[in-house]
Scaffold this motif. Structure first.
Motif, PDB file in Angstrom:
ATOM      1  N   TYR A  47       0.735  -1.220  -0.013  1.00  0.00           N
ATOM      2  CA  TYR A  47      -0.019  -0.042   0.119  1.00  0.00           C
ATOM      3  C   TYR A  47       0.845   1.169   0.053  1.00  0.00           C
ATOM      4  O   TYR A  47       0.425   2.259  -0.487  1.00  0.00           O
ATOM      5  N   ALA A  48       1.917   1.346   0.680  1.00  0.00           N
ATOM      6  CA  ALA A  48       2.984   2.341   0.498  1.00  0.00           C
ATOM      7  C   ALA A  48       3.518   2.546  -0.878  1.00  0.00           C
ATOM      8  O   ALA A  48       3.422   3.801  -1.047  1.00  0.00           O
ATOM      9  N   PHE A  49       3.663   1.473  -1.359  1.00  0.00           N
ATOM     10  CA  PHE A  49       4.035   1.522  -3.186  1.00  0.00           C
ATOM     11  C   PHE A  49       3.047   2.302  -3.781  1.00  0.00           C
ATOM     12  O   PHE A  49       3.246   3.324  -4.604  1.00  0.00           O
ATOM     13  N   ASN A  50       1.763   1.718  -3.454  1.00  0.00           N
ATOM     14  CA  ASN A  50       0.723   2.497  -4.153  1.00  0.00           C
ATOM     15  C   ASN A  50       0.643   3.769  -3.885  1.00  0.00           C
ATOM     16  O   ASN A  50       0.218   4.647  -4.906  1.00  0.00           O
ATOM     17  N   ILE A  51       0.742   4.248  -2.652  1.00  0.00           N
ATOM     18  CA  ILE A  51       0.527   5.415  -2.348  1.00  0.00           C
ATOM     19  C   ILE A  51       1.679   6.671  -3.284  1.00  0.00           C
ATOM     20  O   ILE A  51       1.385   7.489  -3.660  1.00  0.00           O
ATOM     21  N   GLU A  52       2.802   5.995  -3.190  1.00  0.00           N
ATOM     22  CA  GLU A  52       3.978   6.640  -3.904  1.00  0.00           C
ATOM     23  C   GLU A  52       3.652   7.081  -5.365  1.00  0.00           C
ATOM     24  O   GLU A  52       3.779   8.015  -6.002  1.00  0.00           O
ATOM     25  N   VAL A  53       2.890   5.922  -6.022  1.00  0.00           N
ATOM     26  CA  VAL A  53       2.885   5.967  -7.359  1.00  0.00           C
ATOM     27  C   VAL A  53       1.731   6.825  -7.561  1.00  0.00           C
ATOM     28  O   VAL A  53       1.563   7.808  -8.486  1.00  0.00           O
TER      29      VAL A  53
END
Length: 291
Positions: A47-53
């Motif tokens: 989910y952190a990866f999703n936030i960054e993208v």
């Protein structure tokens, strides 16, 4: 029956990831708490990866810079799957690498996710509802499929339910973020529905057009509800381990009901004040249900 939520052993990187997801994507953060500890941390990494993208568009003023940042993430994913070293010191990259490798996540989902995230950088809104659904599937549903893989769920019924949950969740989020997107010079509402109501350009999203905008939002809400209903039809055939990844359906249902109650009026301040019903979320998880 009580749910036991065991804490993840704190480290600098896990604390950073947890704080980021709790602050920027509280809804998914809450659903991740119902996963077992190891899988929970992997979900937070995802989910952190999703936030960054997802925030590339809003964090850059030039489309070219946004494209470069998106390409950087494509390179990171390619590097991880090639087994090469990734840049050190970035907890999101390191967490993503660990999660991909330890849970054997499918690269195809990442490739499709990033391909559809490129649409965030486009100037034009989706041309119609089908295009918006396609975007929702390519982003939110793909993310939900990856969450299922983290939870060691790969059966057909669970993936079918996750597709509908992911699309419904994305559409619900788009409905709720209309004014946020407008402040960032972005329109995510389908062009054909807007054109039918003579709504064009950024000036279209003004309070004077509230009634017309509500009609568009209602159309999107109807489609989101259809996807929730289709997900509910598979409730009894879904692997119980999948529940933490599918719990956004519980929250989507709440938000859609609130939106309908207030006439789909995005200018009604109650939309911004609406918060997830933690008791209902917990009760759903206890029963092993998402709809």
């Amino acid at each position: 029956m009580l749910i036991k939520v065991s804490p993840v052993p704190p480290t600098d990187s896990t604390s950073y990831i947890a704080d980021l997801v709790r602050r920027e994507d509280r809804d998914r953060y809450l659903t991740a708490l119902f996963a077992p500890p190891i899988e929970r941390q992997a979900l937070l990494d995802l989910y952190a990866f999703n936030i960054e993208v997802a925030r590339i568009r809003d964090a850059t003023s030039e489309p070219l810079i946004g494209q470069m940042k998106l390409e950087w993430w494509r390179d990171i994913v390619a590097t991880i799957y090639a087994g090469r070293d990734v840049p050190k010191g970035n907890p999101i990259v390191e967490g993503l690498q660990k999660t991909i490798n330890s849970h054997h996540l499918s690269r195809a989902h990442f490739d499709e996710f990033l391909a559809h995230r490129a649409e965030d950088l486009a100037e034009d809104a989706p041309k119609d509802l089908l295009s918006l659904e396609s975007y929702a599937e390519g982003t939110s549903a793909r993310l939900t499929w990856l969450a299922l893989e983290i939870l060691e769920v790969r059966d057909e019924e669970s993936f079918a339910a996750a597709r509908h949950v992911g699309i419904a969740w994305a559409l619900t989020g788009i409905m709720r973020a209309v004014l946020f997107h407008a402040r960032n010079n972005r329109i995510m509402l389908p062009q054909d529905l807007m054109n039918e109501r003579a709504l064009a350009g950024q000036d279209a999203l003004r309070k004077k057009n509230a009634a017309k905008i509500s009609e568009v939002i209602a159309k999107i809400g109807t489609v989101a509800r259809v996807h929730l209903d289709k997900a509910a039809e598979r409730q009894k055939r879904v692997d119980r381990k999948a529940i933490p990844a599918l719990l956004p359906a519980v929250l989507a249902d709440q938000y859609l009901k609130g939106s309908a109650k207030w006439g789909y009026d995005v200018f009604d301040p109650r939309h911004a004040l609406q918060r997830p019903n933690i008791f209902k979320l917990t009760w759903s998880a206890v029963r092993g249900r998402y709809c």
